[in-house]
Design a protein around this motif. Structure first.
Motif, PDB file in Angstrom:
ATOM      1  N   VAL A   1       0.350  13.398  15.172  1.00  0.00           N
ATOM      2  CA  VAL A   1       0.345  11.944  15.015  1.00  0.00           C
ATOM      3  C   VAL A   1       0.510  11.267  16.370  1.00  0.00           C
ATOM      4  CG1 VAL A   1       1.546   9.961  14.025  1.00  0.00           C
ATOM      5  CG2 VAL A   1       1.177  11.997  12.632  1.00  0.00           C
TER       6      VAL A   1
ATOM      7  N   TRP B   1       2.354   0.910  11.892  1.00  0.00           N
ATOM      8  CA  TRP B   1       2.177   1.757  10.715  1.00  0.00           C
ATOM      9  C   TRP B   1       3.443   2.572  10.483  1.00  0.00           C
ATOM     10  CZ3 TRP B   1      -1.070   1.576   6.897  1.00  0.00           C
ATOM     11  CH2 TRP B   1      -2.341   1.019   7.080  1.00  0.00           C
TER      12      TRP B   1
ATOM     13  N   ALA C   1       3.052   3.457  15.895  1.00  0.00           N
ATOM     14  CA  ALA C   1       3.293   4.391  14.793  1.00  0.00           C
ATOM     15  C   ALA C   1       4.788   4.621  14.672  1.00  0.00           C
ATOM     16  CB  ALA C   1       2.576   5.717  15.029  1.00  0.00           C
TER      17      ALA C   1
ATOM     18  N   PHE D   1       4.918   5.774   8.614  1.00  0.00           N
ATOM     19  CA  PHE D   1       4.548   7.044   7.989  1.00  0.00           C
ATOM     20  C   PHE D   1       5.805   7.777   7.542  1.00  0.00           C
ATOM     21  CE2 PHE D   1       1.292   6.226  11.299  1.00  0.00           C
ATOM     22  CZ  PHE D   1       0.198   6.035  10.466  1.00  0.00           C
TER      23      PHE D   1
ATOM     24  N   LEU E   1       7.463   6.976  12.677  1.00  0.00           N
ATOM     25  CA  LEU E   1       7.607   8.179  11.871  1.00  0.00           C
ATOM     26  C   LEU E   1       9.000   8.196  11.256  1.00  0.00           C
ATOM     27  CD1 LEU E   1       6.030  10.853  14.263  1.00  0.00           C
ATOM     28  CD2 LEU E   1       4.904   9.289  12.685  1.00  0.00           C
TER      29      LEU E   1
ATOM     30  N   ALA F   1      -2.730   9.703   9.037  1.00  0.00           N
ATOM     31  CA  ALA F   1      -2.275   8.853  10.132  1.00  0.00           C
ATOM     32  C   ALA F   1      -3.370   8.665  11.170  1.00  0.00           C
ATOM     33  CB  ALA F   1      -1.033   9.462  10.774  1.00  0.00           C
TER      34      ALA F   1
END
Length: 271
Positions: free
Chosen positions: A130, A212, A116, A214, A118, A250
């Motif tokens: 998250v 990912w 992830a 975000f 951010l 998320a």
């Protein structure tokens, strides 16, 4: 027993609620029994000192045992002292001071399959949630990029409920640096964005290594930021809700990717 709430030592601990003091000292606050237990159980090497009141709470014995096993000093303090040290209004009887350890970006991405990133995520509750969801979904790392909130902010640490000590956290100076490093590590970078295509849970795009991306809670990702990714996907809204908040979206996307990577979204397999 530390009894003076205005002593220099108490003030030094309390100052760790401020980002500049965390940067200067390389230390951060870990507040509450759950977070302190996870620190001692999983990353006791980072723990400097535990400060605890003399109580009979159910967590006391376990915290004492873990600290003793790992050679971490426990200092007994009065409730007014703990309140003066803590960032929370009503501390839960224990906090710890720990060393900040930001893992090198390239190192945490090496051989990773789920990450992830951010970008300019500012709300500590969202950032911590998250990170907690990434931990639960089996992610390999979380990257805080650009002007995102400090991952060692006390509210972020509390929101992770200990997950901060379960997986590597890296800090990247820019979004470009994060994306370039993820792609160099063999990860497909997918932007979570309302302007993307609807997510197909059975699509092969999620089955391989994925990072990912975000964006900011209020504005998401702009066109230039989306263009850095290999693709953009969104969760379809089937009801009347205007949107999902960052942490919720998320969590779903990270879990959906975890399912796909484990073959749980293929025909004939349960989701």
């Amino acid at each position: 027993m530390i009894e003076n709430p205005k002593s220099p030592r108490v003030r030094r601990v309390a100052a760790l609620s401020r980002r500049k003091d965390r940067r200067q000292s390389g230390l951060f606050l870990v507040e509450g029994p759950q977070a302190v237990r996870e620190l001692l159980a999983h990353r006791a090497d980072l723990a400097e000192t535990v400060y605890a009141t003399m109580g009979t709470e159910s967590w006391q014995h376990e915290v004492d045992r873990l600290a003793s096993e790992h050679g971490v000093v426990i200092e007994r303090v009065t409730e007014p002292v703990l309140a003066a040290m803590a960032e929370t209004v009503h501390p839960q009887g224990v906090l710890a001071v720990a060393r900040i350890e930001a893992a090198p970006l390239a190192e945490v991405l090496r051989d990773a399959r789920l990450v992830a990133i951010l970008h300019e995520v500012r709300d500590p509750g969202n950032a911590g949630t998250v990170l907690r969801a990434a931990d639960a979904a089996g992610a390999d790392a979380v990257v805080f990029a650009g002007e995102s909130i400090d991952p060692w902010h006390p509210k972020v640490v509390r929101a992770t409920t200990g997950s901060l000590f379960h997986l590597p956290v890296a800090v990247a100076p820019t979004l470009d640096a994060s994306v370039d490093a993820a792609r160099a590590a063999g990860l497909r970078v997918l932007a979570a964005d309302v302007h993307g295509e609807d997510l197909d849970p059975a699509a092969d795009v999620l089955a391989g290594p994925v990072a990912w991306l975000f964006g900011n809670e209020a504005r998401g990702l702009n066109a230039e930021e989306r263009a850095l990714a290999d693709g953009a996907l969104r969760l379809p809204i089937y009801g009347a809700a205007e949107s999902l908040n960052l942490a919720t979206a998320a969590s779903v996307l990270l879990y959906q990717t975890a399912f796909a990577q484990r073959g749980l979204t293929r025909p004939g397999r349960p989701v």
